[in-house]
Design a protein around this motif. Sequence first.
Motif, PDB file in Angstrom:
ATOM      1  N   PHE A 150       0.835  -1.204   0.000  1.00 28.51           N
ATOM      2  CA  PHE A 150       0.000   0.000   0.000  1.00 28.51           C
ATOM      3  C   PHE A 150       0.874   1.261   0.000  1.00 28.51           C
ATOM      4  O   PHE A 150       1.161   1.815   1.067  1.00 28.51           O
ATOM      5  CB  PHE A 150      -0.901   0.025   1.235  1.00 28.51           C
ATOM      6  CG  PHE A 150      -2.094  -0.883   1.188  1.00 28.51           C
ATOM      7  CD1 PHE A 150      -3.372  -0.373   1.080  1.00 28.51           C
ATOM      8  CD2 PHE A 150      -1.938  -2.263   1.274  1.00 28.51           C
ATOM      9  CE1 PHE A 150      -4.478  -1.213   1.049  1.00 28.51           C
ATOM     10  CE2 PHE A 150      -3.030  -3.111   1.245  1.00 28.51           C
ATOM     11  CZ  PHE A 150      -4.306  -2.584   1.124  1.00 28.51           C
ATOM     12  N   PRO A 151       1.302   1.742  -1.160  1.00 27.30           N
ATOM     13  CA  PRO A 151       1.968   3.048  -1.179  1.00 27.30           C
ATOM     14  C   PRO A 151       0.994   4.154  -0.766  1.00 27.30           C
ATOM     15  O   PRO A 151      -0.226   4.045  -0.955  1.00 27.30           O
ATOM     16  CB  PRO A 151       2.389   3.215  -2.642  1.00 27.30           C
ATOM     17  CG  PRO A 151       2.380   1.833  -3.206  1.00 27.30           C
ATOM     18  CD  PRO A 151       1.288   1.108  -2.479  1.00 27.30           C
ATOM     19  N   GLY A 152       1.529   5.226  -0.213  1.00 24.37           N
ATOM     20  CA  GLY A 152       0.697   6.336   0.216  1.00 24.37           C
ATOM     21  C   GLY A 152       0.393   7.284  -0.938  1.00 24.37           C
ATOM     22  O   GLY A 152       1.297   7.779  -1.606  1.00 24.37           O
ATOM     23  N   ALA A 153      -0.894   7.547  -1.149  1.00 26.21           N
ATOM     24  CA  ALA A 153      -1.319   8.511  -2.171  1.00 26.21           C
ATOM     25  C   ALA A 153      -1.415   9.890  -1.543  1.00 26.21           C
ATOM     26  O   ALA A 153      -1.991  10.043  -0.465  1.00 26.21           O
ATOM     27  CB  ALA A 153      -2.670   8.104  -2.754  1.00 26.21           C
TER      28      ALA A 153
ATOM     29  N   LEU B  43      -2.157   6.411 -10.246  1.00 25.14           N
ATOM     30  CA  LEU B  43      -0.835   5.950 -10.674  1.00 25.14           C
ATOM     31  C   LEU B  43      -0.419   4.704  -9.894  1.00 25.14           C
ATOM     32  O   LEU B  43       0.165   3.776 -10.466  1.00 25.14           O
ATOM     33  CB  LEU B  43       0.191   7.068 -10.468  1.00 25.14           C
ATOM     34  CG  LEU B  43       1.608   6.793 -10.986  1.00 25.14           C
ATOM     35  CD1 LEU B  43       1.617   6.546 -12.488  1.00 25.14           C
ATOM     36  CD2 LEU B  43       2.534   7.960 -10.625  1.00 25.14           C
ATOM     37  N   ILE B  44      -0.725   4.674  -8.600  1.00 24.97           N
ATOM     38  CA  ILE B  44      -0.428   3.490  -7.788  1.00 24.97           C
ATOM     39  C   ILE B  44      -1.133   2.268  -8.365  1.00 24.97           C
ATOM     40  O   ILE B  44      -0.549   1.184  -8.478  1.00 24.97           O
ATOM     41  CB  ILE B  44      -0.843   3.741  -6.323  1.00 24.97           C
ATOM     42  CG1 ILE B  44       0.107   4.755  -5.680  1.00 24.97           C
ATOM     43  CG2 ILE B  44      -0.867   2.439  -5.530  1.00 24.97           C
ATOM     44  CD1 ILE B  44      -0.380   5.293  -4.353  1.00 24.97           C
ATOM     45  N   GLU B  45      -2.385   2.437  -8.748  1.00 21.71           N
ATOM     46  CA  GLU B  45      -3.116   1.338  -9.379  1.00 21.71           C
ATOM     47  C   GLU B  45      -2.478   0.928 -10.694  1.00 21.71           C
ATOM     48  O   GLU B  45      -2.292  -0.262 -10.968  1.00 21.71           O
ATOM     49  CB  GLU B  45      -4.567   1.749  -9.613  1.00 21.71           C
ATOM     50  CG  GLU B  45      -5.397   0.677 -10.303  1.00 21.71           C
ATOM     51  CD  GLU B  45      -6.803   1.149 -10.643  1.00 21.71           C
ATOM     52  OE1 GLU B  45      -7.355   0.677 -11.653  1.00 21.71           O
ATOM     53  OE2 GLU B  45      -7.348   1.987  -9.911  1.00 21.71           O
ATOM     54  N   ARG B  46      -2.111   1.908 -11.501  1.00 20.84           N
ATOM     55  CA  ARG B  46      -1.514   1.633 -12.813  1.00 20.84           C
ATOM     56  C   ARG B  46      -0.227   0.815 -12.670  1.00 20.84           C
ATOM     57  O   ARG B  46       0.082  -0.013 -13.537  1.00 20.84           O
ATOM     58  CB  ARG B  46      -1.239   2.970 -13.519  1.00 20.84           C
ATOM     59  CG  ARG B  46      -0.559   2.874 -14.871  1.00 20.84           C
ATOM     60  CD  ARG B  46      -1.472   2.358 -15.963  1.00 20.84           C
ATOM     61  NE  ARG B  46      -2.644   3.182 -16.189  1.00 20.84           N
ATOM     62  CZ  ARG B  46      -2.684   4.214 -17.042  1.00 20.84           C
ATOM     63  NH1 ARG B  46      -1.605   4.532 -17.741  1.00 20.84           N
ATOM     64  NH2 ARG B  46      -3.794   4.901 -17.212  1.00 20.84           N
TER      65      ARG B  46
ATOM     66  N   GLU C 245      -9.730   1.600  -8.448  1.00 16.64           N
ATOM     67  CA  GLU C 245     -10.388   0.319  -8.190  1.00 16.64           C
ATOM     68  C   GLU C 245      -9.788  -0.381  -6.977  1.00 16.64           C
ATOM     69  O   GLU C 245     -10.348  -1.371  -6.484  1.00 16.64           O
ATOM     70  CB  GLU C 245     -10.254  -0.603  -9.410  1.00 16.64           C
ATOM     71  CG  GLU C 245     -10.734  -0.023 -10.725  1.00 16.64           C
ATOM     72  CD  GLU C 245     -12.230   0.212 -10.783  1.00 16.64           C
ATOM     73  OE1 GLU C 245     -12.957  -0.404  -9.980  1.00 16.64           O
ATOM     74  OE2 GLU C 245     -12.667   1.029 -11.623  1.00 16.64           O
ATOM     75  N   LEU C 246      -8.683   0.116  -6.470  1.00 17.40           N
ATOM     76  CA  LEU C 246      -8.003  -0.513  -5.347  1.00 17.40           C
ATOM     77  C   LEU C 246      -8.679  -0.157  -4.025  1.00 17.40           C
ATOM     78  O   LEU C 246      -9.291   0.907  -3.898  1.00 17.40           O
ATOM     79  CB  LEU C 246      -6.542  -0.053  -5.289  1.00 17.40           C
ATOM     80  CG  LEU C 246      -5.655  -0.397  -6.472  1.00 17.40           C
ATOM     81  CD1 LEU C 246      -4.267   0.194  -6.268  1.00 17.40           C
ATOM     82  CD2 LEU C 246      -5.569  -1.903  -6.669  1.00 17.40           C
TER      83      LEU C 246
END
Length: 299
Positions: A27-30, A38-41, A83-84
């Motif tokens: 789980f990177p921090g958004a 971008l984390i999802e991508r 979607e995450l």
Amino acid sequence: MLYARTPAHEKRRLFRERLASGGLLRFPGAFNPLSARLIERKGFDGVYISGAVLSADLGLPDIGLTTLTEVAARGAQIARMTELPAIIDADTGFGEPMNVARTIQTLEDAGLSGTHIEDQINPKRCGHLDGKGVVDADTAVKRIRAAVDARRDENFLIMARTDIRAVEGMDAATDRARALVDAGADAIFPEAMRSLEEFAAMREAVDVPILANMTEFGKSDLFSVDQLASVGVNMVIWPVSLLRMAMGAASDALDTLVDEGHLTSHLERMQHRADLYDLIDYEGYNHFDQDVFNFHISR
């Protein structure tokens, strides 16, 4: 186009299924909705929303100055863009047990997949600073019981964070974790563990998932995903990393503007316009309504 297609309750269900599998979820921090996308991508398992980042975004220190309204609103903006599953930091629950109960229902309504409530005193402070204070076991347990009692979606993850290791030591941390699990916590966030052996001790102490906080410049060494998985950690967050990277790059760019008067030397370090348009699905909006989003320039 627009927001995530997966409804919040389904995100929560899928998240709990993956968590129950026993693997390690990343789980990177958004720091904003775009970074969540971008984390999802990039193929990560979820998005973390840090209280320290939310405070910093407002130009404030992480000492409990943000309100439930501010946190829930920003959490909703971020969670709906991916979607995450998104987990959010709820500090001490924004008050006494009744406030904690309201916090849980508000965060459920905001589309989050889970949260953590900590056992610091109010006002809290960053978990990796010295001089923290923690509440007594009875108060910590009441916070978690209130959260569990208020929950309407059984798949909304209620995690208990304990900061007691830095105050009273590792034995107190494992004792506190067991009490919080007995109170109904779905997972444990042991803050500021100093070694893999301490994570392993926490893993031995409780039979629920545990989370590792790999924040830079803190009390914990920066262990790899493989190292954490080897001692049974189930979730890992990098809460402030993307914000630190972005602010470092922004500072360098401003220095270059001062020194050179332009940013030509930084073009290769920037996200290209085409990549930004792809990330926000510009073309999808264009196709949705040709009359609104497409135009011709008269000559």
